[in-house]
Design an enzyme around this catalytic site. Structure first.
Site, PDB file in Angstrom:
ATOM      1  N   ASP A 111      -1.304   6.840   0.893  1.00  0.00           N
ATOM      2  CA  ASP A 111      -0.586   5.726   1.519  1.00  0.00           C
ATOM      3  C   ASP A 111      -1.463   4.992   2.539  1.00  0.00           C
ATOM      4  OD1 ASP A 111       1.550   4.051   1.935  1.00  0.00           O
ATOM      5  OD2 ASP A 111       2.597   5.388   3.321  1.00  0.00           O
ATOM      6  N   ASN A 127       8.183   1.391  -6.258  1.00  0.00           N
ATOM      7  CA  ASN A 127       7.099   0.405  -6.121  1.00  0.00           C
ATOM      8  C   ASN A 127       7.233  -0.772  -7.096  1.00  0.00           C
ATOM      9  OD1 ASN A 127       4.589   2.936  -5.305  1.00  0.00           O
ATOM     10  ND2 ASN A 127       5.706   1.593  -3.906  1.00  0.00           N
TER      11      ASN A 127
HETATM   12  C1  IPE Z   1       4.733   6.142  -1.554  1.00  0.00           C
HETATM   13  O1  IPE Z   1       4.227   5.136  -0.745  1.00  0.00           O
HETATM   14  C2  IPE Z   1       4.333   5.921  -2.975  1.00  0.00           C
HETATM   15  C3  IPE Z   1       2.895   5.984  -3.264  1.00  0.00           C
HETATM   16  C4  IPE Z   1       1.953   6.314  -2.425  1.00  0.00           C
HETATM   17  C5  IPE Z   1       2.521   5.669  -4.598  1.00  0.00           C
HETATM   18  P1  IPE Z   1       5.113   3.872  -0.308  1.00  0.00           P
HETATM   19  O2  IPE Z   1       4.271   3.047   0.562  1.00  0.00           O
HETATM   20  O3  IPE Z   1       5.688   3.232  -1.510  1.00  0.00           O
HETATM   21  O4  IPE Z   1       6.286   4.590   0.489  1.00  0.00           O
HETATM   22  P2  IPE Z   1       7.322   4.014   1.551  1.00  0.00           P
HETATM   23  O5  IPE Z   1       8.028   2.873   0.898  1.00  0.00           O
HETATM   24  O6  IPE Z   1       6.554   3.576   2.748  1.00  0.00           O
HETATM   25  O7  IPE Z   1       8.208   5.172   1.851  1.00  0.00           O
HETATM   26  C1  IPE Z   2      -0.319   3.093  -1.103  1.00  0.00           C
HETATM   27  O1  IPE Z   2      -0.606   2.106  -0.157  1.00  0.00           O
HETATM   28  C2  IPE Z   2      -0.494   2.629  -2.533  1.00  0.00           C
HETATM   29  C3  IPE Z   2       0.752   2.434  -3.277  1.00  0.00           C
HETATM   30  C4  IPE Z   2       1.953   2.676  -2.843  1.00  0.00           C
HETATM   31  C5  IPE Z   2       0.638   1.908  -4.618  1.00  0.00           C
HETATM   32  P1  IPE Z   2       0.458   1.001   0.224  1.00  0.00           P
HETATM   33  O2  IPE Z   2       0.321  -0.121  -0.719  1.00  0.00           O
HETATM   34  O3  IPE Z   2       1.807   1.599   0.319  1.00  0.00           O
HETATM   35  O4  IPE Z   2      -0.057   0.554   1.650  1.00  0.00           O
HETATM   36  P2  IPE Z   2       0.833   0.296   2.934  1.00  0.00           P
HETATM   37  O5  IPE Z   2       1.660   1.535   3.140  1.00  0.00           O
HETATM   38  O6  IPE Z   2       1.674  -0.901   2.661  1.00  0.00           O
HETATM   39  O7  IPE Z   2      -0.137   0.094   4.033  1.00  0.00           O
HETATM   40 MG    MG Z   3       2.864   2.473   1.786  1.00  0.00          MG
END
Ligand code: IPE
Ligand code: IPE
Ligand code: MG
Length: 245
Positions: free
Chosen positions: A21, A69
């Protein structure tokens, strides 16, 4: 002494699960688009994978795309799917060199066709590798997984294959996407968020959690080793008292 040297090789987690993340925030922090963050997350995937291979962790599971997502902007979703295909193409040699077998969990039928076929090809190509199983969670949501497992079990009861009394914890495990994979011993989430976002809910009943403040593109194998070292300082009691262990 490096953390790699400090790690007790006799007490390694068998299965490390990671929530990768913080890609978007990392990119934003340096004035770039979110997708730049995702692109830079690929090297961290390699770090985690090669770190596991180096010290001998047989199962690594990475949360790459959640069922939630799909609600992100269309362009970001498209870019992530493209990145997946390109990364698989580029990393095949690394998988072969490291003896990594690719596996997936999640509703793969939701992914674009070219992703599905690239995944199937890479899974086939790496199927005889036996150093580490790298599982990518794609279009994965744990509640949906539990719902599907429940349906599959109910069908078996209706068809007379099993009776209600045959339903137990291991039968449920065997009907999850992760059938055959041991429960994670250690879960790592980067980016400072302290939640599990619908990841491996059933499987993580006794998993140790480590939350790192670093964003995913900054994650290195030394971070992995440090986290494993921290994990080894904990006492996993599984409900017992300290004295009983
Ligand atoms: C969790 O991250 C899913 C992945 C890392 C693929 P998100 O960024 O989607 O999670 P939330 O929405 O902050 O909980
Ligand atoms: C994790 O990074 C990757 C996926 C969830 C696909 P994020 O895209 O959630 O990055 P932040 O949390 O918005 O910084
Ligand atoms: Mg994230």
């Amino acid at each position: 002494m490096s953390f790699e040297e400090k790690i007790n090789k006799k007490n390694l987690p068998k299965h490390v699960a990671i929530i990768m993340d913080g890609n978007g925030r990392w990119a934003k922090g340096i004035g770039k688009l979110r997708i730049f963050g995702h692109q830079n997350g690929v090297s961290a995937v390699r770090e985690a994978m090669e770190g596991c291979v180096k010290i001998g962790i047989p199962y690594l599971t990475l949360y790459a795309f959640s069922s939630e997502n799909w609600n992100r902007p269309k362009l970001e979703v498209q870019a992530l799917m493209e990145l997946l295909v390109n990364t698989l193409a580029k990393e095949t040699a690394t998988f072969m060199k490291n003896g990594v077998r690719l596996n997936t969990i999640g509703n793969l039928q939701d992914l674009p066709k070219n992703c599905q076929s690239k995944l199937a090809d890479t899974i086939e190509l790496t199927k005889d590798n036996n150093t580490c199983v790298l599982t990518l969670a794609l279009s994965y949501g744990s509640r949906a997984e539990i719902v599907e497992a429940t349906k599959a079990i109910v069908r078996k009861v209706i068809d007379g294959e099993i009776s209600v009394d045959d339903i137990n914890e291991s039968l449920i495990s065997e009907n999850l996407f992760t059938a055959g994979i041991p429960d994670p011993d250690l879960m790592i989430r980067t980016s400072g968020e302290q939640r599990i976002s619908n990841y491996l809910l059933y499987q993580m009943a006794y998993t140790e959690f480590c939350f790192l403040d670093k964003m995913w593109p900054e994650f290195t194998r030394e971070d992995l080793f440090e986290t494993i070292y921290n994990y080894q300082q904990r006492e996993r009691r599984f409900g017992k008292t300290s004295e009983q262990l």
